[in-house]
Write a protein that holds these residues in place. Sequence first.
Motif, PDB file in Angstrom:
ATOM      1  N   THR A   1     -23.837   3.439  -6.702  1.00 33.63           N
ATOM      2  CA  THR A   1     -22.530   2.795  -6.842  1.00 33.63           C
ATOM      3  C   THR A   1     -22.700   1.318  -7.152  1.00 33.63           C
ATOM      4  O   THR A   1     -23.373   0.608  -6.403  1.00 33.63           O
ATOM      5  N   PRO A   2     -22.137   0.817  -8.269  1.00 36.26           N
ATOM      6  CA  PRO A   2     -22.248  -0.607  -8.570  1.00 36.26           C
ATOM      7  C   PRO A   2     -21.605  -1.465  -7.478  1.00 36.26           C
ATOM      8  O   PRO A   2     -20.617  -1.065  -6.859  1.00 36.26           O
ATOM      9  N   THR A   3     -22.169  -2.647  -7.277  1.00 32.36           N
ATOM     10  CA  THR A   3     -21.652  -3.541  -6.233  1.00 32.36           C
ATOM     11  C   THR A   3     -20.219  -3.948  -6.524  1.00 32.36           C
ATOM     12  O   THR A   3     -19.395  -4.053  -5.606  1.00 32.36           O
ATOM     13  N   ALA A   4     -19.900  -4.190  -7.803  1.00 35.39           N
ATOM     14  CA  ALA A   4     -18.537  -4.586  -8.160  1.00 35.39           C
ATOM     15  C   ALA A   4     -17.536  -3.488  -7.810  1.00 35.39           C
ATOM     16  O   ALA A   4     -16.443  -3.764  -7.306  1.00 35.39           O
ATOM     17  N   LEU A   5     -17.917  -2.228  -8.068  1.00 36.40           N
ATOM     18  CA  LEU A   5     -17.033  -1.113  -7.725  1.00 36.40           C
ATOM     19  C   LEU A   5     -16.891  -0.980  -6.212  1.00 36.40           C
ATOM     20  O   LEU A   5     -15.799  -0.722  -5.702  1.00 36.40           O
ATOM     21  N   ARG A   6     -17.975  -1.164  -5.492  1.00 30.18           N
ATOM     22  CA  ARG A   6     -17.911  -1.086  -4.034  1.00 30.18           C
ATOM     23  C   ARG A   6     -17.028  -2.203  -3.481  1.00 30.18           C
ATOM     24  O   ARG A   6     -16.243  -1.988  -2.552  1.00 30.18           O
ATOM     25  N   ALA A   7     -17.150  -3.408  -4.047  1.00 25.28           N
ATOM     26  CA  ALA A   7     -16.305  -4.517  -3.604  1.00 25.28           C
ATOM     27  C   ALA A   7     -14.834  -4.230  -3.898  1.00 25.28           C
ATOM     28  O   ALA A   7     -13.958  -4.500  -3.064  1.00 25.28           O
ATOM     29  N   SER A   8     -14.549  -3.676  -5.073  1.00 21.01           N
ATOM     30  CA  SER A   8     -13.168  -3.337  -5.419  1.00 21.01           C
ATOM     31  C   SER A   8     -12.614  -2.277  -4.476  1.00 21.01           C
ATOM     32  O   SER A   8     -11.450  -2.351  -4.052  1.00 21.01           O
ATOM     33  N   ALA A   9     -13.452  -1.291  -4.126  1.00 24.35           N
ATOM     34  CA  ALA A   9     -13.008  -0.243  -3.201  1.00 24.35           C
ATOM     35  C   ALA A   9     -12.705  -0.814  -1.825  1.00 24.35           C
ATOM     36  O   ALA A   9     -11.723  -0.434  -1.177  1.00 24.35           O
ATOM     37  N   ILE A  10     -13.532  -1.750  -1.360  1.00 22.47           N
ATOM     38  CA  ILE A  10     -13.287  -2.382  -0.062  1.00 22.47           C
ATOM     39  C   ILE A  10     -11.969  -3.130  -0.080  1.00 22.47           C
ATOM     40  O   ILE A  10     -11.165  -3.049   0.865  1.00 22.47           O
ATOM     41  N   VAL A  11     -11.716  -3.870  -1.151  1.00 24.20           N
ATOM     42  CA  VAL A  11     -10.467  -4.630  -1.265  1.00 24.20           C
ATOM     43  C   VAL A  11      -9.263  -3.693  -1.271  1.00 24.20           C
ATOM     44  O   VAL A  11      -8.253  -3.944  -0.590  1.00 24.20           O
ATOM     45  N   VAL A  12      -9.357  -2.606  -2.031  1.00 21.83           N
ATOM     46  CA  VAL A  12      -8.238  -1.657  -2.111  1.00 21.83           C
ATOM     47  C   VAL A  12      -7.968  -1.017  -0.757  1.00 21.83           C
ATOM     48  O   VAL A  12      -6.820  -0.922  -0.299  1.00 21.83           O
ATOM     49  N   VAL A  13      -9.020  -0.589  -0.087  1.00 24.99           N
ATOM     50  CA  VAL A  13      -8.861   0.092   1.202  1.00 24.99           C
ATOM     51  C   VAL A  13      -8.276  -0.859   2.243  1.00 24.99           C
ATOM     52  O   VAL A  13      -7.352  -0.493   2.988  1.00 24.99           O
ATOM     53  N   LEU A  14      -8.795  -2.075   2.304  1.00 17.33           N
ATOM     54  CA  LEU A  14      -8.282  -3.033   3.286  1.00 17.33           C
ATOM     55  C   LEU A  14      -6.849  -3.451   2.972  1.00 17.33           C
ATOM     56  O   LEU A  14      -6.033  -3.632   3.881  1.00 17.33           O
ATOM     57  N   SER A  15      -6.549  -3.618   1.704  1.00 19.63           N
ATOM     58  CA  SER A  15      -5.197  -4.049   1.323  1.00 19.63           C
ATOM     59  C   SER A  15      -4.160  -2.975   1.600  1.00 19.63           C
ATOM     60  O   SER A  15      -2.996  -3.278   1.885  1.00 19.63           O
ATOM     61  N   PHE A  16      -4.563  -1.713   1.527  1.00 20.65           N
ATOM     62  CA  PHE A  16      -3.614  -0.611   1.669  1.00 20.65           C
ATOM     63  C   PHE A  16      -2.966  -0.578   3.047  1.00 20.65           C
ATOM     64  O   PHE A  16      -1.788  -0.250   3.178  1.00 20.65           O
ATOM     65  N   LEU A  17      -3.727  -0.936   4.073  1.00 23.78           N
ATOM     66  CA  LEU A  17      -3.191  -0.861   5.433  1.00 23.78           C
ATOM     67  C   LEU A  17      -3.166  -2.221   6.128  1.00 23.78           C
ATOM     68  O   LEU A  17      -3.159  -2.273   7.360  1.00 23.78           O
ATOM     69  N   GLY A  18      -3.101  -3.308   5.370  1.00 25.83           N
ATOM     70  CA  GLY A  18      -3.151  -4.611   6.012  1.00 25.83           C
ATOM     71  C   GLY A  18      -1.909  -5.464   5.876  1.00 25.83           C
ATOM     72  O   GLY A  18      -1.860  -6.561   6.445  1.00 25.83           O
ATOM     73  N   TRP A  19      -0.889  -4.986   5.166  1.00 16.71           N
ATOM     74  CA  TRP A  19       0.250  -5.842   4.850  1.00 16.71           C
ATOM     75  C   TRP A  19       1.471  -5.576   5.726  1.00 16.71           C
ATOM     76  O   TRP A  19       2.455  -6.328   5.683  1.00 16.71           O
ATOM     77  N   MET A  20       1.465  -4.537   6.558  1.00 21.10           N
ATOM     78  CA  MET A  20       2.693  -4.099   7.230  1.00 21.10           C
ATOM     79  C   MET A  20       3.216  -5.101   8.257  1.00 21.10           C
ATOM     80  O   MET A  20       4.422  -5.308   8.386  1.00 21.10           O
ATOM     81  N   GLY A  21       2.304  -5.734   9.000  1.00 25.97           N
ATOM     82  CA  GLY A  21       2.755  -6.703   9.998  1.00 25.97           C
ATOM     83  C   GLY A  21       3.458  -7.889   9.370  1.00 25.97           C
ATOM     84  O   GLY A  21       4.514  -8.321   9.839  1.00 25.97           O
ATOM     85  N   LEU A  22       2.880  -8.421   8.285  1.00 24.74           N
ATOM     86  CA  LEU A  22       3.524  -9.531   7.579  1.00 24.74           C
ATOM     87  C   LEU A  22       4.846  -9.094   6.976  1.00 24.74           C
ATOM     88  O   LEU A  22       5.827  -9.855   6.979  1.00 24.74           O
TER      89      LEU A  22
END
Length: 343
Positions: free
Chosen positions: A198-219
Motif C-alpha cells: 500500500t503506498p504511503t500516500a494512499l494510507r495517509a488518505s485512508a487515515i484522514v478519511v476514516v478519522l474525518s468520518f467520525l470526528g465532526w459530530m461534537g462540533l
Amino acid sequence: MTSPAQTEGAEAAEVLEVESTPAGAASQAKDPAGLSPGQLMWRRFKRDKTGVVSAFVVIFFFVIALLAPVISKLYGKDPYTLYGQENIELLDEFSIPTGVFGGVSGEHWFGIEPVLGRDVFMQLLYGMRTSIYTALVATVIMVVIGVVIGMVGGYYGGKVDYALGRFTDFLLGFPSQLFFIASMPVVTAAFVRPDEETPTALRASAIVVVLSFLGWMGLSRLIRASTLSLREREFVEAAKIAGASPWRIIRRELLPNLVTPILVQATLMLPATILSVAFLSFVGVGYVEPTPDWGRMFAIGGSIYEQDPAYMFFPGVAMVVFVVAFNLLGDSVRDAFDPKSGR
C-alpha cells in the motif's frame, strides 16, 4: 471668591496634568473602549502567561516538524538508514544499543533503535511530522463538515434539522476506536491488491478519511446550538427583510459570530486527532514500516521496553509535552475569547 469658570478651568487643568503623567497614561492604556473584539481577545491572551508559553511550545513543534528534512541534512542522519547494521559497535549481541541510555552519543543524540539501529532523533522528528500534519488535515476536514452541517441544520430547522440531527445521532452510536481498526484495512484493500504494498500516500488518505468520518459530530452539535440562538437575533431578521439569500445570511451574518466556538473547539480537536493517528499506527492499521510515526515508535518501544526502556523516553516526553501544551492553549484561547473571563 472664586468664580465657577475659574473652578472649572482649574479642574480641567488637573485632569490634563493627571493624564500627562505616566499613571494617567497607564490608566488610559487600560481603557478597553474603542478596541475591536479581536484586539480585546489578543489583549487578554497576552496577559495569560500559560497560554503564551503553550503557544510557543506548539509553534516550536510545528516548525521543527516542518523543517525535519532541513534538520536531517544539518544533522547528517536520516530516519531510514540502518546505522546499527553498518556499525556493529552500536549494537550488542542481543541487538540492544550499547552505551548509556539507549546509545545516546554525540553522533546519535537520542540514541539508536534496537534491532535495526536507526537514529531515534530522526525517527522522532519525521514521526512528529507524519502524525501532526496528518492530524492537521483531518482536523480541518472535520471542522469544515461540522460547521457546515451544524449551521445548515440550525438555520433551516424543521425537517432539515431533524434529518441532519438523526444522521449525527446515528454516527455518534458508532464505537469509534473499533470502527477505525475495522475500516482501515477495508479502505486500503479497496484500492490495492493483497499482493501489493500500500503506498504511503494512499494510507495517509485512508487515515484522514476514516478519522474525518467520525470526528465532526461534537462540533456540529455545538455550532447547531449556537446557530439556533443567533437566527432569532435582530441582525438576521433585518437581513431577511432586506432580501438576503439564506446562503448570504449564513456566510455573512452567522459565520462571523461563530468564529469563537469554532476556533476554540478546533484547538481542542487537533491533539485528540493526533492521538488517534498514533493509536492507529500503534495497533498496526495506520502507518507501517518504514514510514516514521509516533504511534509506530510506541509500538516498537512497547515490545522492547524491558530490554531498552530508554527508547520510549524521548517520543513519550515529546507527545506528552505537545498534547498538554495544545490543551492548555485551547483553554487559554477560550478564556481570551470569553468576555466574562477574569483573565
